[in-house]
Design a protein around this motif. Structure first.
Motif, PDB file in Angstrom:
ATOM      1  N   ALA A   1       0.859  -1.189   0.000  1.00 15.96           N
ATOM      2  CA  ALA A   1       0.000   0.000   0.000  1.00 15.96           C
ATOM      3  C   ALA A   1       0.892   1.235   0.000  1.00 15.96           C
ATOM      4  O   ALA A   1       2.037   1.202   0.453  1.00 15.96           O
ATOM      5  CB  ALA A   1      -0.923   0.015   1.204  1.00 15.96           C
ATOM      6  N   ASP A   2       0.347   2.313  -0.532  1.00 13.12           N
ATOM      7  CA  ASP A   2       1.036   3.603  -0.522  1.00 13.12           C
ATOM      8  C   ASP A   2       0.151   4.562   0.271  1.00 13.12           C
ATOM      9  O   ASP A   2      -0.823   5.093  -0.250  1.00 13.12           O
ATOM     10  CB  ASP A   2       1.252   4.100  -1.944  1.00 13.12           C
ATOM     11  CG  ASP A   2       2.123   5.354  -2.010  1.00 13.12           C
ATOM     12  OD1 ASP A   2       2.533   5.847  -0.938  1.00 13.12           O
ATOM     13  OD2 ASP A   2       2.394   5.836  -3.134  1.00 13.12           O
ATOM     14  N   VAL A   3       0.490   4.751   1.548  1.00 18.37           N
ATOM     15  CA  VAL A   3      -0.346   5.531   2.455  1.00 18.37           C
ATOM     16  C   VAL A   3      -0.086   7.023   2.257  1.00 18.37           C
ATOM     17  O   VAL A   3       1.047   7.489   2.402  1.00 18.37           O
ATOM     18  CB  VAL A   3      -0.074   5.149   3.923  1.00 18.37           C
ATOM     19  CG1 VAL A   3      -1.003   5.917   4.854  1.00 18.37           C
ATOM     20  CG2 VAL A   3      -0.243   3.641   4.121  1.00 18.37           C
ATOM     21  N   GLN A   4      -1.144   7.740   1.909  1.00 19.47           N
ATOM     22  CA  GLN A   4      -1.033   9.164   1.611  1.00 19.47           C
ATOM     23  C   GLN A   4      -1.598   9.988   2.776  1.00 19.47           C
ATOM     24  O   GLN A   4      -2.805  10.031   2.981  1.00 19.47           O
ATOM     25  CB  GLN A   4      -1.798   9.499   0.326  1.00 19.47           C
ATOM     26  CG  GLN A   4      -1.349   8.701  -0.879  1.00 19.47           C
ATOM     27  CD  GLN A   4       0.026   9.115  -1.365  1.00 19.47           C
ATOM     28  OE1 GLN A   4       0.253  10.263  -1.739  1.00 19.47           O
ATOM     29  NE2 GLN A   4       0.952   8.163  -1.362  1.00 19.47           N
ATOM     30  N   ARG A   5      -0.722  10.611   3.543  1.00 16.86           N
ATOM     31  CA  ARG A   5      -1.140  11.487   4.635  1.00 16.86           C
ATOM     32  C   ARG A   5      -0.918  12.936   4.236  1.00 16.86           C
ATOM     33  O   ARG A   5       0.157  13.289   3.738  1.00 16.86           O
ATOM     34  CB  ARG A   5      -0.357  11.183   5.913  1.00 16.86           C
ATOM     35  CG  ARG A   5      -0.693   9.860   6.546  1.00 16.86           C
ATOM     36  CD  ARG A   5       0.009   9.701   7.880  1.00 16.86           C
ATOM     37  NE  ARG A   5      -0.228   8.379   8.438  1.00 16.86           N
ATOM     38  CZ  ARG A   5      -1.272   8.048   9.172  1.00 16.86           C
ATOM     39  NH1 ARG A   5      -2.181   8.968   9.461  1.00 16.86           N
ATOM     40  NH2 ARG A   5      -1.421   6.809   9.632  1.00 16.86           N
ATOM     41  N   GLU A   6      -1.914  13.778   4.483  1.00 18.27           N
ATOM     42  CA  GLU A   6      -1.757  15.189   4.157  1.00 18.27           C
ATOM     43  C   GLU A   6      -0.845  15.888   5.165  1.00 18.27           C
ATOM     44  O   GLU A   6      -0.170  16.855   4.820  1.00 18.27           O
ATOM     45  CB  GLU A   6      -3.126  15.873   4.095  1.00 18.27           C
ATOM     46  CG  GLU A   6      -3.970  15.385   2.925  1.00 18.27           C
ATOM     47  CD  GLU A   6      -5.123  16.316   2.614  1.00 18.27           C
ATOM     48  OE1 GLU A   6      -5.502  17.125   3.486  1.00 18.27           O
ATOM     49  OE2 GLU A   6      -5.634  16.255   1.471  1.00 18.27           O
ATOM     50  N   ILE A   7      -0.830  15.370   6.397  1.00 24.25           N
ATOM     51  CA  ILE A   7       0.076  15.894   7.412  1.00 24.25           C
ATOM     52  C   ILE A   7       0.916  14.731   7.937  1.00 24.25           C
ATOM     53  O   ILE A   7       0.374  13.696   8.330  1.00 24.25           O
ATOM     54  CB  ILE A   7      -0.681  16.544   8.595  1.00 24.25           C
ATOM     55  CG1 ILE A   7      -1.568  17.680   8.100  1.00 24.25           C
ATOM     56  CG2 ILE A   7       0.310  17.035   9.647  1.00 24.25           C
ATOM     57  CD1 ILE A   7      -0.816  18.849   7.497  1.00 24.25           C
ATOM     58  N   SER A   8       2.227  14.902   7.935  1.00 25.54           N
ATOM     59  CA  SER A   8       3.100  13.855   8.465  1.00 25.54           C
ATOM     60  C   SER A   8       4.190  14.475   9.320  1.00 25.54           C
ATOM     61  O   SER A   8       4.449  15.688   9.253  1.00 25.54           O
ATOM     62  CB  SER A   8       3.712  13.029   7.326  1.00 25.54           C
ATOM     63  OG  SER A   8       4.466  13.844   6.458  1.00 25.54           O
ATOM     64  N   PHE A   9       4.816  13.633  10.128  1.00 21.60           N
ATOM     65  CA  PHE A   9       5.867  14.077  11.038  1.00 21.60           C
ATOM     66  C   PHE A   9       7.105  13.215  10.825  1.00 21.60           C
ATOM     67  O   PHE A   9       7.014  11.985  10.833  1.00 21.60           O
ATOM     68  CB  PHE A   9       5.401  13.977  12.488  1.00 21.60           C
ATOM     69  CG  PHE A   9       4.156  14.777  12.784  1.00 21.60           C
ATOM     70  CD1 PHE A   9       4.255  16.078  13.239  1.00 21.60           C
ATOM     71  CD2 PHE A   9       2.902  14.227  12.589  1.00 21.60           C
ATOM     72  CE1 PHE A   9       3.112  16.825  13.499  1.00 21.60           C
ATOM     73  CE2 PHE A   9       1.749  14.958  12.845  1.00 21.60           C
ATOM     74  CZ  PHE A   9       1.857  16.266  13.294  1.00 21.60           C
ATOM     75  N   MET A  10       8.240  13.872  10.637  1.00 21.88           N
ATOM     76  CA  MET A  10       9.474  13.149  10.375  1.00 21.88           C
ATOM     77  C   MET A  10      10.528  13.504  11.417  1.00 21.88           C
ATOM     78  O   MET A  10      10.672  14.684  11.761  1.00 21.88           O
ATOM     79  CB  MET A  10       9.991  13.493   8.974  1.00 21.88           C
ATOM     80  CG  MET A  10       9.016  13.168   7.860  1.00 21.88           C
ATOM     81  SD  MET A  10       8.626  11.402   7.758  1.00 21.88           S
ATOM     82  CE  MET A  10      10.226  10.760   7.248  1.00 21.88           C
ATOM     83  N   PRO A  11      11.274  12.546  11.952  1.00 20.71           N
ATOM     84  CA  PRO A  11      11.189  11.111  11.624  1.00 20.71           C
ATOM     85  C   PRO A  11      10.092  10.364  12.363  1.00 20.71           C
ATOM     86  O   PRO A  11       9.819   9.199  12.059  1.00 20.71           O
ATOM     87  CB  PRO A  11      12.567  10.608  12.061  1.00 20.71           C
ATOM     88  CG  PRO A  11      12.921  11.470  13.219  1.00 20.71           C
ATOM     89  CD  PRO A  11      12.366  12.838  12.885  1.00 20.71           C
TER      90      PRO A  11
END
Length: 266
Positions: free
Chosen positions: A147-157
């Motif tokens: 799957a390719d999970v598409q999040r509009e907001i993400s936190f790295m790392p």
């Protein structure tokens, strides 16, 4: 739709085999189930129905279905399959709260010739001799879940500040990158910290569409042992109206060798 791809076969138990035909098990639709680009599921997982078919001319037994880390399965509705018969099971691909981007997990499938497997079980349980020519091999293949999970907001790392080698009275720094993958600007506000954590933002901050923002956390430990703290703030994005970033670390003893002029005592 998926191409029909025969599961790759690996021999797990080596015995003398004189049978002309090998037991065959095929995942209908191919050995890869791909959900493609998906939004994070509210349930915390993606689910699919998988069918396995006996495509050979001998009865087979599914001996094991073993999921890897990050995916689960239900038991197949059939373990023993005549030629042409199909076994069905449910599989789940777990999506963590911070998972973003491409994800691949696998499930190991093992099967055997039904008559040969019965003969092997009889030998192990009662010492009954295995008939000459019996196929007692265990074959193994793999089902891949993608799957390719598409999040509009993400936190790295990750969604927490990690502080290493904390020392009493010495400032330590950790950073989290706020990533706005959406097509709209996102405003961050109402910052509240705890546990002595200080961050580099206190007022309203606008993160442009497709933009990024560094959130830097600093602490000056005052006591030994486990440290925990964090920062909470609000955003204008509906999927992340309130954000809670935790902070963790361990403060060592002041007398620890790591504090003695930067070297370890003999």
């Amino acid at each position: 739709m998926f191409n029909r791809i025969l599961l790759s076969v690996a021999v797990a138990i080596v015995t003398t085999v004189t049978a002309f035909a090998q037991p065959k098990l095929e995942v209908i639709g191919g050995d890869t189930y791909d959900w493609g680009k998906v939004k994070p599921p509210k349930e915390g997982y993606l689910e699919a129905t998988i069918q396995m078919k006996n495509t050979g001319d001998k009865a087979v037994r599914i001996t094991e279905v073993r999921p890897g880390c990050g995916c689960t399965k239900t038991d197949p509705d059939k373990y023993d399959l005549k030629p042409g018969e199909v076994s069905t099971m449910k599989v789940k691909l777990n999506i963590s709260p911070t998972q973003s981007g491409s994800l691949t997990k696998s499930i190991t499938l093992s099967w055997a010739d039904l008559a040969g497997n019965d003969a092997l079980k009889a030998f192990r349980s009662s010492g009954t001799a295995v008939p000459s020519g019996a196929d007692t091999n265990i074959r193994t293949g793999y089902l891949y879940l993608k799957a390719d999970v598409q999040r509009e907001i993400s936190f790295m790392p990750s969604t927490y500040f990690s502080f290493n080698d904390l020392k009493i009275g010495v400032e330590a720094t950790s950073k989290i990158e706020f990533v706005n993958n959406s097509d709209s600007d996102v405003t961050l506000s109402d910052w509240k910290t705890e546990g002595g954590l200080v961050v580099n933002h206190t007022g309203r901050v606008v993160v442009k569409a497709k933009g990024k923002l560094d959130i830097v956390g600093k602490i000056v430990p005052s006591a030994k042992g486990n440290y925990s703290g964090g920062v909470k703030f609000k955003t204008t994005h509906p999927d992340n109206a309130e954000v809670d970033l935790r902070a963790y670390g361990f403060v060592q003893e002041p007398s620890s060798p790591v504090f003695q002029n930067g070297s370890v005592k003999p």
